[in-house]
Motif scaffolding. Structure first.
Motif, PDB file in Angstrom:
ATOM      1  N   TYR A 193       0.843  -1.195   0.000  1.00  9.73           N
ATOM      2  CA  TYR A 193       0.000   0.000   0.000  1.00  9.73           C
ATOM      3  C   TYR A 193       0.874   1.240   0.000  1.00  9.73           C
ATOM      4  O   TYR A 193       1.618   1.491   0.930  1.00  9.73           O
ATOM      5  CB  TYR A 193      -0.938   0.008   1.221  1.00  9.73           C
ATOM      6  CG  TYR A 193      -1.941  -1.109   1.145  1.00  9.73           C
ATOM      7  CD1 TYR A 193      -3.101  -0.974   0.397  1.00  9.73           C
ATOM      8  CD2 TYR A 193      -1.708  -2.318   1.782  1.00  9.73           C
ATOM      9  CE1 TYR A 193      -4.008  -2.002   0.284  1.00  9.73           C
ATOM     10  CE2 TYR A 193      -2.616  -3.364   1.691  1.00  9.73           C
ATOM     11  CZ  TYR A 193      -3.767  -3.198   0.940  1.00  9.73           C
ATOM     12  OH  TYR A 193      -4.659  -4.223   0.834  1.00  9.73           O
ATOM     13  N   SER A 194       0.757   2.017  -1.081  1.00  8.56           N
ATOM     14  CA  SER A 194       1.526   3.259  -1.181  1.00  8.56           C
ATOM     15  C   SER A 194       0.564   4.440  -1.180  1.00  8.56           C
ATOM     16  O   SER A 194      -0.559   4.351  -1.688  1.00  8.56           O
ATOM     17  CB  SER A 194       2.389   3.262  -2.438  1.00  8.56           C
ATOM     18  OG  SER A 194       1.580   3.153  -3.586  1.00  8.56           O
ATOM     19  N   LEU A 195       1.042   5.536  -0.601  1.00 12.87           N
ATOM     20  CA  LEU A 195       0.240   6.746  -0.525  1.00 12.87           C
ATOM     21  C   LEU A 195      -0.120   7.210  -1.933  1.00 12.87           C
ATOM     22  O   LEU A 195       0.735   7.235  -2.818  1.00 12.87           O
ATOM     23  CB  LEU A 195       1.016   7.827   0.223  1.00 12.87           C
ATOM     24  CG  LEU A 195       0.216   9.032   0.700  1.00 12.87           C
ATOM     25  CD1 LEU A 195      -0.921   8.608   1.625  1.00 12.87           C
ATOM     26  CD2 LEU A 195       1.131   9.988   1.430  1.00 12.87           C
ATOM     27  N   TYR A 196      -1.366   7.544  -2.135  1.00 13.81           N
ATOM     28  CA  TYR A 196      -1.841   7.970  -3.454  1.00 13.81           C
ATOM     29  C   TYR A 196      -1.136   9.252  -3.875  1.00 13.81           C
ATOM     30  O   TYR A 196      -1.003  10.197  -3.104  1.00 13.81           O
ATOM     31  CB  TYR A 196      -3.350   8.179  -3.438  1.00 13.81           C
ATOM     32  CG  TYR A 196      -3.889   8.567  -4.787  1.00 13.81           C
ATOM     33  CD1 TYR A 196      -4.054   7.612  -5.769  1.00 13.81           C
ATOM     34  CD2 TYR A 196      -4.210   9.880  -5.082  1.00 13.81           C
ATOM     35  CE1 TYR A 196      -4.527   7.954  -7.023  1.00 13.81           C
ATOM     36  CE2 TYR A 196      -4.694  10.238  -6.330  1.00 13.81           C
ATOM     37  CZ  TYR A 196      -4.846   9.266  -7.292  1.00 13.81           C
ATOM     38  OH  TYR A 196      -5.317   9.607  -8.533  1.00 13.81           O
ATOM     39  N   ASN A 197      -0.676   9.271  -5.128  1.00 10.63           N
ATOM     40  CA  ASN A 197      -0.008  10.431  -5.701  1.00 10.63           C
ATOM     41  C   ASN A 197      -0.908  10.993  -6.805  1.00 10.63           C
ATOM     42  O   ASN A 197      -1.089  10.362  -7.844  1.00 10.63           O
ATOM     43  CB  ASN A 197       1.348  10.033  -6.284  1.00 10.63           C
ATOM     44  CG  ASN A 197       2.103  11.195  -6.869  1.00 10.63           C
ATOM     45  OD1 ASN A 197       1.529  12.134  -7.393  1.00 10.63           O
ATOM     46  ND2 ASN A 197       3.421  11.108  -6.793  1.00 10.63           N
ATOM     47  N   PRO A 198      -1.499  12.187  -6.594  1.00  8.54           N
ATOM     48  CA  PRO A 198      -2.421  12.725  -7.598  1.00  8.54           C
ATOM     49  C   PRO A 198      -1.765  13.063  -8.932  1.00  8.54           C
ATOM     50  O   PRO A 198      -2.426  13.028  -9.968  1.00  8.54           O
ATOM     51  CB  PRO A 198      -3.002  13.982  -6.946  1.00  8.54           C
ATOM     52  CG  PRO A 198      -2.203  14.235  -5.728  1.00  8.54           C
ATOM     53  CD  PRO A 198      -1.409  13.015  -5.407  1.00  8.54           C
ATOM     54  N   GLN A 199      -0.460  13.358  -8.935  1.00  6.46           N
ATOM     55  CA  GLN A 199       0.217  13.670 -10.193  1.00  6.46           C
ATOM     56  C   GLN A 199       0.335  12.437 -11.084  1.00  6.46           C
ATOM     57  O   GLN A 199       0.105  12.497 -12.286  1.00  6.46           O
ATOM     58  CB  GLN A 199       1.614  14.263  -9.941  1.00  6.46           C
ATOM     59  CG  GLN A 199       1.609  15.713  -9.522  1.00  6.46           C
ATOM     60  CD  GLN A 199       1.212  15.886  -8.060  1.00  6.46           C
ATOM     61  OE1 GLN A 199       1.421  14.999  -7.227  1.00  6.46           O
ATOM     62  NE2 GLN A 199       0.637  17.027  -7.742  1.00  6.46           N
ATOM     63  N   THR A 200       0.724  11.322 -10.496  1.00 13.15           N
ATOM     64  CA  THR A 200       0.892  10.094 -11.272  1.00 13.15           C
ATOM     65  C   THR A 200      -0.347   9.202 -11.262  1.00 13.15           C
ATOM     66  O   THR A 200      -0.390   8.196 -11.958  1.00 13.15           O
ATOM     67  CB  THR A 200       2.091   9.285 -10.746  1.00 13.15           C
ATOM     68  OG1 THR A 200       1.834   8.899  -9.389  1.00 13.15           O
ATOM     69  CG2 THR A 200       3.376  10.096 -10.822  1.00 13.15           C
ATOM     70  N   LYS A 201      -1.327   9.581 -10.439  1.00 17.73           N
ATOM     71  CA  LYS A 201      -2.548   8.789 -10.261  1.00 17.73           C
ATOM     72  C   LYS A 201      -2.224   7.349  -9.887  1.00 17.73           C
ATOM     73  O   LYS A 201      -2.829   6.403 -10.388  1.00 17.73           O
ATOM     74  CB  LYS A 201      -3.434   8.866 -11.495  1.00 17.73           C
ATOM     75  CG  LYS A 201      -3.888  10.277 -11.817  1.00 17.73           C
ATOM     76  CD  LYS A 201      -4.975  10.277 -12.847  1.00 17.73           C
ATOM     77  CE  LYS A 201      -5.414  11.657 -13.252  1.00 17.73           C
ATOM     78  NZ  LYS A 201      -5.760  12.579 -12.250  1.00 17.73           N
ATOM     79  N   SER A 202      -1.252   7.220  -8.986  1.00 17.89           N
ATOM     80  CA  SER A 202      -0.873   5.883  -8.525  1.00 17.89           C
ATOM     81  C   SER A 202      -0.936   5.838  -7.003  1.00 17.89           C
ATOM     82  O   SER A 202      -0.836   6.860  -6.330  1.00 17.89           O
ATOM     83  CB  SER A 202       0.538   5.541  -9.004  1.00 17.89           C
ATOM     84  OG  SER A 202       1.476   6.443  -8.440  1.00 17.89           O
ATOM     85  N   GLY A 203      -1.068   4.658  -6.497  1.00 18.80           N
ATOM     86  CA  GLY A 203      -1.146   4.442  -5.057  1.00 18.80           C
ATOM     87  C   GLY A 203      -2.525   3.957  -4.656  1.00 18.80           C
ATOM     88  O   GLY A 203      -3.504   4.130  -5.392  1.00 18.80           O
ATOM     89  N   ASN A 204      -2.584   3.335  -3.499  1.00 17.84           N
ATOM     90  CA  ASN A 204      -3.853   2.766  -3.037  1.00 17.84           C
ATOM     91  C   ASN A 204      -4.108   3.026  -1.544  1.00 17.84           C
ATOM     92  O   ASN A 204      -4.857   2.301  -0.907  1.00 17.84           O
ATOM     93  CB  ASN A 204      -3.893   1.261  -3.328  1.00 17.84           C
ATOM     94  CG  ASN A 204      -2.710   0.511  -2.756  1.00 17.84           C
ATOM     95  OD1 ASN A 204      -1.795   1.102  -2.188  1.00 17.84           O
ATOM     96  ND2 ASN A 204      -2.715  -0.801  -2.917  1.00 17.84           N
ATOM     97  N   LEU A 205      -3.469   4.066  -1.014  1.00 20.99           N
ATOM     98  CA  LEU A 205      -3.649   4.432   0.387  1.00 20.99           C
ATOM     99  C   LEU A 205      -3.902   5.934   0.474  1.00 20.99           C
ATOM    100  O   LEU A 205      -3.137   6.729  -0.085  1.00 20.99           O
ATOM    101  CB  LEU A 205      -2.402   4.058   1.199  1.00 20.99           C
ATOM    102  CG  LEU A 205      -2.400   4.389   2.682  1.00 20.99           C
ATOM    103  CD1 LEU A 205      -3.500   3.624   3.419  1.00 20.99           C
ATOM    104  CD2 LEU A 205      -1.030   4.068   3.283  1.00 20.99           C
ATOM    105  N   PHE A 206      -4.980   6.309   1.136  1.00 23.74           N
ATOM    106  CA  PHE A 206      -5.345   7.711   1.303  1.00 23.74           C
ATOM    107  C   PHE A 206      -5.408   8.029   2.794  1.00 23.74           C
ATOM    108  O   PHE A 206      -5.851   7.196   3.586  1.00 23.74           O
ATOM    109  CB  PHE A 206      -6.724   7.992   0.695  1.00 23.74           C
ATOM    110  CG  PHE A 206      -6.783   7.857  -0.799  1.00 23.74           C
ATOM    111  CD1 PHE A 206      -6.721   8.975  -1.620  1.00 23.74           C
ATOM    112  CD2 PHE A 206      -6.920   6.609  -1.399  1.00 23.74           C
ATOM    113  CE1 PHE A 206      -6.805   8.860  -3.000  1.00 23.74           C
ATOM    114  CE2 PHE A 206      -7.003   6.483  -2.773  1.00 23.74           C
ATOM    115  CZ  PHE A 206      -6.945   7.610  -3.576  1.00 23.74           C
ATOM    116  N   HIS A 207      -4.999   9.223   3.176  1.00 25.06           N
ATOM    117  CA  HIS A 207      -5.095   9.682   4.564  1.00 25.06           C
ATOM    118  C   HIS A 207      -5.996  10.908   4.602  1.00 25.06           C
ATOM    119  O   HIS A 207      -5.551  12.021   4.327  1.00 25.06           O
ATOM    120  CB  HIS A 207      -3.716  10.048   5.125  1.00 25.06           C
ATOM    121  CG  HIS A 207      -2.799   8.890   5.283  1.00 25.06           C
ATOM    122  ND1 HIS A 207      -3.105   7.796   6.037  1.00 25.06           N
ATOM    123  CD2 HIS A 207      -1.562   8.655   4.783  1.00 25.06           C
ATOM    124  CE1 HIS A 207      -2.104   6.929   6.003  1.00 25.06           C
ATOM    125  NE2 HIS A 207      -1.162   7.428   5.232  1.00 25.06           N
TER     126      HIS A 207
END
Length: 121
Positions: free
Chosen positions: A46-60
């Motif tokens: 689970y990586s923190l979502y990155n809006p620039q790359t639209k990748s990741g599956n963890l949101f805080h």
């Protein structure tokens, strides 16, 4: 068609730990507390979502409006996601109670309850 599942239980009974049974590539977790997940090797899965790359599956996010917007975004923009988890949802209300502690009137409790209900229903 989605199926909603609400898991309730006392602290320490394995609710969050049970997330390790989900396939990370099909799962998004919204973690209002920003605490580490009780899953072995969770940072690899689970990586923190990155809006620039639209990748990741963890949101805080800890505010109901942000969580609802994220749920809508995942629904519309992440078709590969089969599981959307809000871990430790009870903190959403607790954080808002604290933030609005000095506010007078009963309406704040109605607002807080309504916001929470919108997330879990």
């Amino acid at each position: 068609m989605a199926q909603d599942v609400l898991i309730i239980g006392p602290s320490g009974t394995g609710k969050s730990t049970s997330l390790e049974r989900l396939q990370a590539e099909e799962t998004v977790i919204i973690n209002p507390t920003s605490k580490p997940l009780p899953i072995e090797g969770y940072k690899r899965k689970y990586s923190l979502y990155n809006p620039q790359t639209k990748s990741g599956n963890l949101f805080h996010f800890d505010k109901a409006a942000d969580i609802l917007a994220t749920m809508d975004y995942v629904d519309k923009q992440m078709p590969h996601v089969k599981n959307l988890v809000v871990d430790d949802a009870n903190y959403i209300m607790a954080f808002e109670y604290i933030a609005r502690a000095k506010e007078n009137g009963f309406n704040k409790f109605t607002d807080i309850g309504t916001n929470f209900a919108n997330i879990i229903m």
